[in-house]
Design a protein around this motif. Structure first.
Motif, PDB file in Angstrom:
ATOM      1  N   LEU A  43      11.969  41.613  62.779  1.00  8.09           N
ATOM      2  CA  LEU A  43      11.841  42.945  63.374  1.00  8.09           C
ATOM      3  C   LEU A  43      11.757  44.051  62.325  1.00  8.09           C
ATOM      4  O   LEU A  43      11.863  45.227  62.651  1.00  8.09           O
ATOM      5  N   ARG A  44      11.566  43.670  61.084  1.00  2.00           N
ATOM      6  CA  ARG A  44      11.489  44.672  60.019  1.00  2.00           C
ATOM      7  C   ARG A  44      10.064  45.145  59.784  1.00  2.00           C
ATOM      8  O   ARG A  44       9.114  44.368  59.908  1.00  2.00           O
ATOM      9  N   VAL A  45       9.966  46.385  59.402  1.00  2.00           N
ATOM     10  CA  VAL A  45       8.727  46.916  58.837  1.00  2.00           C
ATOM     11  C   VAL A  45       8.900  46.856  57.333  1.00  2.00           C
ATOM     12  O   VAL A  45       9.761  47.526  56.758  1.00  2.00           O
ATOM     13  N   GLY A  46       8.094  46.033  56.656  1.00  2.00           N
ATOM     14  CA  GLY A  46       8.248  45.845  55.221  1.00  2.00           C
ATOM     15  C   GLY A  46       9.256  44.753  54.922  1.00  2.00           C
ATOM     16  O   GLY A  46      10.007  44.290  55.782  1.00  2.00           O
ATOM     17  N   ALA A  47       9.317  44.365  53.639  1.00  2.00           N
ATOM     18  CA  ALA A  47      10.244  43.310  53.232  1.00  2.00           C
ATOM     19  C   ALA A  47      11.687  43.762  53.409  1.00  2.00           C
ATOM     20  O   ALA A  47      12.532  43.026  53.919  1.00  2.00           O
ATOM     21  N   ALA A  48      11.973  44.975  52.959  1.00  2.00           N
ATOM     22  CA  ALA A  48      13.274  45.587  53.234  1.00  2.00           C
ATOM     23  C   ALA A  48      13.090  46.491  54.447  1.00  2.00           C
ATOM     24  O   ALA A  48      11.979  46.966  54.717  1.00  2.00           O
ATOM     25  N   PRO A  49      14.141  46.765  55.213  1.00  2.55           N
ATOM     26  CA  PRO A  49      13.955  47.607  56.393  1.00  2.55           C
ATOM     27  C   PRO A  49      13.419  48.989  56.013  1.00  2.55           C
ATOM     28  O   PRO A  49      13.903  49.624  55.080  1.00  2.55           O
ATOM     29  N   GLU A  50      12.399  49.414  56.738  1.00  4.43           N
ATOM     30  CA  GLU A  50      11.867  50.762  56.592  1.00  4.43           C
ATOM     31  C   GLU A  50      11.808  51.395  57.977  1.00  4.43           C
ATOM     32  O   GLU A  50      12.107  50.750  58.985  1.00  4.43           O
ATOM     33  N   LYS A  51      11.454  52.668  58.023  1.00  4.30           N
ATOM     34  CA  LYS A  51      11.367  53.368  59.300  1.00  4.30           C
ATOM     35  C   LYS A  51      10.482  52.596  60.268  1.00  4.30           C
ATOM     36  O   LYS A  51       9.421  52.103  59.900  1.00  4.30           O
ATOM     37  N   GLY A  83       8.595  30.838  69.682  1.00  3.96           N
ATOM     38  CA  GLY A  83       7.843  32.040  70.034  1.00  3.96           C
ATOM     39  C   GLY A  83       8.514  33.333  69.636  1.00  3.96           C
ATOM     40  O   GLY A  83       7.991  34.422  69.930  1.00  3.96           O
ATOM     41  N   ALA A  84       9.655  33.263  68.956  1.00  2.00           N
ATOM     42  CA  ALA A  84      10.370  34.491  68.608  1.00  2.00           C
ATOM     43  C   ALA A  84       9.554  35.369  67.666  1.00  2.00           C
ATOM     44  O   ALA A  84       9.529  36.601  67.823  1.00  2.00           O
ATOM     45  N   ALA A  85       8.904  34.772  66.689  1.00  2.00           N
ATOM     46  CA  ALA A  85       8.148  35.555  65.725  1.00  2.00           C
ATOM     47  C   ALA A  85       7.039  36.354  66.405  1.00  2.00           C
ATOM     48  O   ALA A  85       6.786  37.523  66.077  1.00  2.00           O
ATOM     49  N   GLU A  86       6.362  35.704  67.384  1.00  2.00           N
ATOM     50  CA  GLU A  86       5.272  36.396  68.079  1.00  2.00           C
ATOM     51  C   GLU A  86       5.815  37.550  68.934  1.00  2.00           C
ATOM     52  O   GLU A  86       5.220  38.625  68.987  1.00  2.00           O
ATOM     53  N   VAL A  87       6.940  37.332  69.613  1.00  2.00           N
ATOM     54  CA  VAL A  87       7.537  38.402  70.422  1.00  2.00           C
ATOM     55  C   VAL A  87       7.955  39.564  69.524  1.00  2.00           C
ATOM     56  O   VAL A  87       7.704  40.732  69.837  1.00  2.00           O
ATOM     57  N   ALA A  88       8.581  39.256  68.380  1.00  2.00           N
ATOM     58  CA  ALA A  88       9.008  40.311  67.466  1.00  2.00           C
ATOM     59  C   ALA A  88       7.818  41.123  66.966  1.00  2.00           C
ATOM     60  O   ALA A  88       7.864  42.367  66.916  1.00  2.00           O
ATOM     61  N   ALA A  89       6.749  40.434  66.612  1.00  2.00           N
ATOM     62  CA  ALA A  89       5.562  41.142  66.119  1.00  2.00           C
ATOM     63  C   ALA A  89       4.993  42.063  67.189  1.00  2.00           C
ATOM     64  O   ALA A  89       4.529  43.183  66.895  1.00  2.00           O
ATOM     65  N   GLU A  90       5.002  41.613  68.439  1.00  2.00           N
ATOM     66  CA  GLU A  90       4.471  42.436  69.516  1.00  2.00           C
ATOM     67  C   GLU A  90       5.366  43.648  69.774  1.00  2.00           C
ATOM     68  O   GLU A  90       4.881  44.760  70.023  1.00  2.00           O
ATOM     69  N   LEU A  91       6.682  43.461  69.726  1.00  2.00           N
ATOM     70  CA  LEU A  91       7.608  44.596  69.881  1.00  2.00           C
ATOM     71  C   LEU A  91       7.371  45.634  68.798  1.00  2.00           C
ATOM     72  O   LEU A  91       7.351  46.851  69.067  1.00  2.00           O
ATOM     73  N   LEU A  92       7.196  45.160  67.567  1.00  3.55           N
ATOM     74  CA  LEU A  92       6.938  46.097  66.464  1.00  3.55           C
ATOM     75  C   LEU A  92       5.609  46.814  66.669  1.00  3.55           C
ATOM     76  O   LEU A  92       5.501  48.027  66.469  1.00  3.55           O
ATOM     77  N   ARG A  93       4.575  46.072  67.068  1.00  3.85           N
ATOM     78  CA  ARG A  93       3.245  46.675  67.223  1.00  3.85           C
ATOM     79  C   ARG A  93       3.257  47.774  68.273  1.00  3.85           C
ATOM     80  O   ARG A  93       2.764  48.884  68.039  1.00  3.85           O
ATOM     81  N   VAL A  94       3.845  47.489  69.428  1.00  2.00           N
ATOM     82  CA  VAL A  94       3.817  48.457  70.524  1.00  2.00           C
ATOM     83  C   VAL A  94       4.706  49.657  70.228  1.00  2.00           C
ATOM     84  O   VAL A  94       4.379  50.798  70.592  1.00  2.00           O
ATOM     85  N   SER A  95       5.841  49.422  69.543  1.00  2.00           N
ATOM     86  CA  SER A  95       6.805  50.519  69.339  1.00  2.00           C
ATOM     87  C   SER A  95       6.427  51.452  68.196  1.00  2.00           C
ATOM     88  O   SER A  95       6.942  52.572  68.118  1.00  2.00           O
ATOM     89  N   GLN A  96       5.550  50.997  67.300  1.00  2.00           N
ATOM     90  CA  GLN A  96       5.226  51.825  66.147  1.00  2.00           C
ATOM     91  C   GLN A  96       4.636  53.169  66.576  1.00  2.00           C
ATOM     92  O   GLN A  96       3.740  53.239  67.420  1.00  2.00           O
ATOM     93  N   ASP A  97       5.174  54.220  65.991  1.00  2.00           N
ATOM     94  CA  ASP A  97       4.676  55.592  66.185  1.00  2.00           C
ATOM     95  C   ASP A  97       4.753  56.061  67.635  1.00  2.00           C
ATOM     96  O   ASP A  97       4.056  57.012  68.015  1.00  2.00           O
TER      97      ASP A  97
END
Length: 872
Positions: free
Chosen positions: A588-596, A555-569
């Motif tokens: 936990l990355r935005v994009g293939a390489a880390p972005e903002k 379930g790590a991938a799903e938790v990471a995706a949710e953290l990214l979704r909620v934290s964006q902007d």
């Protein structure tokens, strides 16, 4: 006036506006042939503008006149590149305080900023010789010369008469002139590094055929990174190296060469440098060892390397370095000995250590953090961290600057640059040698005399984030690079582990953060629970730490995706301890390489908290106004300089501190040294009772019981005199001083002139405990109002000044004003190498200086960051 000795201190290496270098020095009679050659290369137009008419050649008499100067009333400076003169500027005194100025720049070098830098240096020499104005007669068509004179930043006037424009420059230093100088320095040094990091072609000199050799390693790393330009191996015998055509020398290469990597034995480097200069190479990376790190002979070889390279217009990275890298897809440069270079990122990284640099690059790559560019300076004989700061300030690909420093070549310049750049881009520093303040063998840098605690205070003043080790440096960098700054210290915690949440709470409290009660979701919490909790926390805190350490994988991938979704902007930093991973996990990355917006992860919550605490402190620093230099009333700098000049023949010596401080509007309460009881009584009458009788010697005054307070009557004064004489011994010097009429907090203020940093102001409370614990704070002079306020509030005992622990509030603004005035004195008078104000009593309505001492030293060269632009 008779000629004076050749002023060698006027010599300087300078960076020109296109990033190349030149050498500035006074002209000498031996330059006659050099002047003839220079003149022969000038265009008719340049000659016409200089002499207001045609002059095909200079006569022998004119050559002698131009090259023989007295360095006082007649001064000429020349700029040389290699062995050739490319420009000359001169002044001739025409009346007291005024001189006529003229200059000539070879046509091929016009537009490179040569005239501007020469004018800066000539103005400094003129002020040294008592000249305050330049006048120049210029033909109206000579727009280039008029532009140089107008744009230097001095107060300028012009009038037209008889077909000539007469321009007058007031040489008094102005803020505008300083801003112009600083701006030109910034552009030139930034450009010089850009030429190194973005070459169109690279030659590797010493690229042998043996696998594992230094030269071949660099060559293969260049090829492996898919450098976008041509790569030229240079080998005296080989036809090809690593499958690439080789050349017997740099000059034999049939294309242009922008950058050369030198991997030849140390004793052959100088010859290769001259080859590179002949070829028109712009920059050098010297990975070869055998220089300053080997001892005096190697240091001489290193100095010669830098001297020749700069003389021919080249910047040098190294020697004894790892190399440089640039991950820009348009360049893809890996001119290092490290096979592993991180991918594209937003962090610029400078390391002085070559051996450590390889490990550091591997660590960054393992974290998935990425870099924009990397420079290993090795012995930092030329290119330094200051140069990289100038470059990264403007580099759009760099958001965060990391420095691993073993030495500081020009600490004062570093502080100035960092203070400006930190407001745009955070600077995270690891400074080794904190216990010894030593300089590694081979480094072209002074030994710092200041304690490491002082260095930390000066970093704080400049907004530099100083961390203890490289792990913390990367921890802080990944947060700064990809998450927004926090608005305050409130921290929200969401976790699936009670134990880890409690550790995070304790860590927050220990570093001054304000944790909210943690939201504990339980071991089985999944993506939905983490998303809901995070969304509920974000509005009420300044930052959130999410701790996800599931007892059972999944379930790590799903938790990471949710953290990214909620934290964006959301505009607030979110960081994590995500399955114990370190760096920028792919989940936990935005994009293939880390972005903002990518979320950094830490091995343990405590490490996340420590990184966040550094960033919170930096955000607070950014909230403070930058401050500007104070315009202080009641200052007579000229009188102070006369006092100092009158005593310089006797240095090192003390000067009347009361008289000196009075020039800056500061009063020292008078004290009279007395030799008998009757003299003490008479002094008390003159000063006004009640009085204090105390030991006059500062060392004796440190002993307990050497002060008698509140003496009003003559008998009391006599009794105190007898009592102190018995305690201190016959012949001990005693002093009488009027007693402060109100309760006051004792403080101690000092100024120390450091060879590297210049004037440093220290402040601490005068209580015995504070003195024993060295509870002091430090700031570089001069002080802005914001600097003075921070200095007063930095000691741990500072609350005693603000009405806490039973002490009454005191006149803090008056104390800050004293600090500002003292800082200005220290800035104006570098010959005053030490000032002690002890004690300074801060009362309810005023500040009273009871003791003052000032020490002079011999006249010295300008401070490291003073005067016109120069390298080093």
């Amino acid at each position: 006036m008779e000629a004076t000795q050749y002023p060698a201190h006027w010599e300087a290496d300078v960076v020109l506006s296109d990033g190349g270098t030149a050498h500035v020095r006074p002209i000498r009679p031996a330059d006659a042939d050099r002047l003839r050659s220079f003149y022969s290369r000038l265009s008719d137009e340049s000659i016409y503008f200089r002499f207001f008419g045609p002059r095909p050649r200079l006569s022998d008499r004119e050559i002698t006149w131009f090259t023989n100067v007295d360095y006082v009333d007649r001064v000429a400076l020349i700029a040389t590149i290699g062995t050739e003169m490319v420009a000359v500027i001169r002044y001739d005194r025409i009346e007291p305080g005024e001189a006529e100025v003229a200059f000539l720049v070879e046509d091929a070098h016009q537009g490179r900023g040569v005239a501007s830098v020469l004018l800066e240096h000539l103005a400094a020499t003129a002020r040294e010789r008592g000249i305050s104005r330049f006048v120049a007669d210029v033909l109206p068509a000579n727009q280039k010369m008029m532009a140089v004179l107008k744009q230097v930043g001095y107060t300028a006037q012009s009038r037209f008469a008889d077909g000539v424009v007469r321009m007058t420059l007031d040489l008094a230093p102005t803020d505008t002139a300083q801003e112009v100088t600083t701006s030109r320095e910034h552009r030139a040094e930034s450009r010089s590094i850009e030429r190194l990091l973005s070459p169109g072609s690279v030659a590797v000199v010493g690229a042998g055929r043996e696998p594992g050799g230094v030269g071949q390693t660099v060559l293969r790393n260049l090829l492996g990174a898919d450098f976008t330009g041509p790569v030229y191996p240079v080998h005296r015998e080989a036809r090809a190296v690593a499958g690439v055509r080789a050349y017997p020398s740099v000059t034999a290469i049939d294309g242009e060469v922008d950058l050369a990597v030198l991997a030849v034995p140390a004793d052959g480097v100088i010859d290769v440098v001259k080859e590179c200069a002949e070829k028109g190479v712009r920059g050098l990376i010297v990975v070869s060892s055998g220089f300053g790190e080997t001892g005096p002979e190697g240091r001489d070889r290193q100095d010669e390397l830098v001297r020749i390279a700069r003389a021919y217009g080249l910047r040098v990275v190294g020697p004894n370095c790892l190399g440089i890298a640039n991950t820009d897809p348009a360049v893809r440069l890996n001119a290092t000995l490290a096979a592993t270079v991180p991918g594209r990122g937003r962090v610029g990284f400078f390391s002085q250590s070559g051996a450590l640099g390889t490990a550091l690059l591997q660590r960054v790559a393992q974290r998935g953090m990425g870099i924009s560019s990397f420079v290993s300076a090795g012995n930092r004989a030329d290119v330094s961290g200051n140069d990289l700061l100038q470059y990264w300030e403007e580099d759009p690909q760099t958001d965060v600057i990391l420095l691993y420093l073993e030495s500081l070549g020009n600490p004062r310049k570093f502080a100035r640059l960092a203070r400006r750049i930190s407001r745009r881009k955070p600077i995270v520093v690891v400074k080794s040698g904190g216990t010894t303040q030593g300089v590694p063998i081979g480094h072209a840098a002074p030994v710092l005399r200041l304690p490491d605690s002082v260095l930390s205070s000066l970093f704080e003043q400049a907004g530099v984030i100083r961390v203890d080790d490289l792990i913390q440096q990367f921890d802080v960098a990944q947060l700064l690079a990809y998450q927004p700054l926090p608005a305050g210290p409130r921290v929200g915690l969401v976790s699936n582990s009670d134990a880890l949440a409690l550790l995070a709470v304790d860590a927050c409290v220990s570093v001054g953060l304000e944790p909210e009660p943690p939201v504990n979701l339980g071991a089985r919490a999944g993506a939905a629970e983490f998303g809901t909790a995070l969304a509920s926390l974000i509005p009420d805190v300044d930052a959130v730490i999410a701790i996800y350490m599931p007892p059972i994988p999944g379930g790590a991938a799903e938790v990471a995706a949710e953290l990214l979704r909620v934290s964006q902007d959301c505009g607030k930093p979110v960081l994590a301890t995500f399955e114990g991973q370190i760096g920028m996990p792919r989940e936990l990355r935005v994009g293939a390489a880390p972005e903002k917006g990518s979320i950094p992860s830490y091995a343990a919550p405590e490490e996340a908290v420590r990184a966040l605490a550094h960033v919170v402190r930096h955000a607070r620093w950014l909230e403070r106004p930058a401050g500007a230099r104070e315009q202080i009333e009641g200052v007579d700098t000229a009188a102070a300089r006369r006092l100092v000049a009158a005593r310089l023949d006797e240095v090192p010596a003390e000067i009347d501190a009361s008289e000196l401080l009075a020039c800056y509007g500061l009063t020292v309460w008078p004290a009279e040294v007395v030799d008998s009881p009757e003299e003490a009584v008479a002094a008390a009458e003159r000063l006004g009772r009640p009085v204090v009788l105390k030991a006059a010697d500062p060392e004796a005054a440190k002993r307990a019981g050497t002060v008698r307070l509140g003496l009003s009557g003559a008998d009391g004064v006599r009794g105190a005199f007898a009592d102190l004489t018995r305690q201190l011994g016959p012949g001990a010097a005693l002093a009488v001083q009027r007693m402060v009429p109100q309760p006051a907090v004792p403080t101690v203020i000092r100024v120390l002139e450091d060879p590297g940093f210049g004037a440093v102001v220290s402040f601490g409370l005068g209580e015995v405990t504070a003195r024993l614990l060295r509870d002091e704070a430090y700031r570089l002079a001069p002080l802005t109002r914001q600097d003075a306020a921070a200095l007063v509030r930095s000691p741990r005992a500072a609350p005693l000044l603000f009405g806490e622990y039973g002490y009454p509030p005191v006149a803090v603004e008056a104390l800050e004003d004293l600090l500002i005035r003292l800082g200005q004195l220290a800035e104006d008078l570098p010959e005053v190498v030490r000032i002690d104000l002890d004690p300074v009593l801060v009362g309810k309505s005023e500040v009273i200086v009871l003791g003052a001492r000032a020490v002079l030293s011999s006249p010295r060269r300008p401070r490291p960051d003073g005067g016109p632009r120069r390298l080093g």
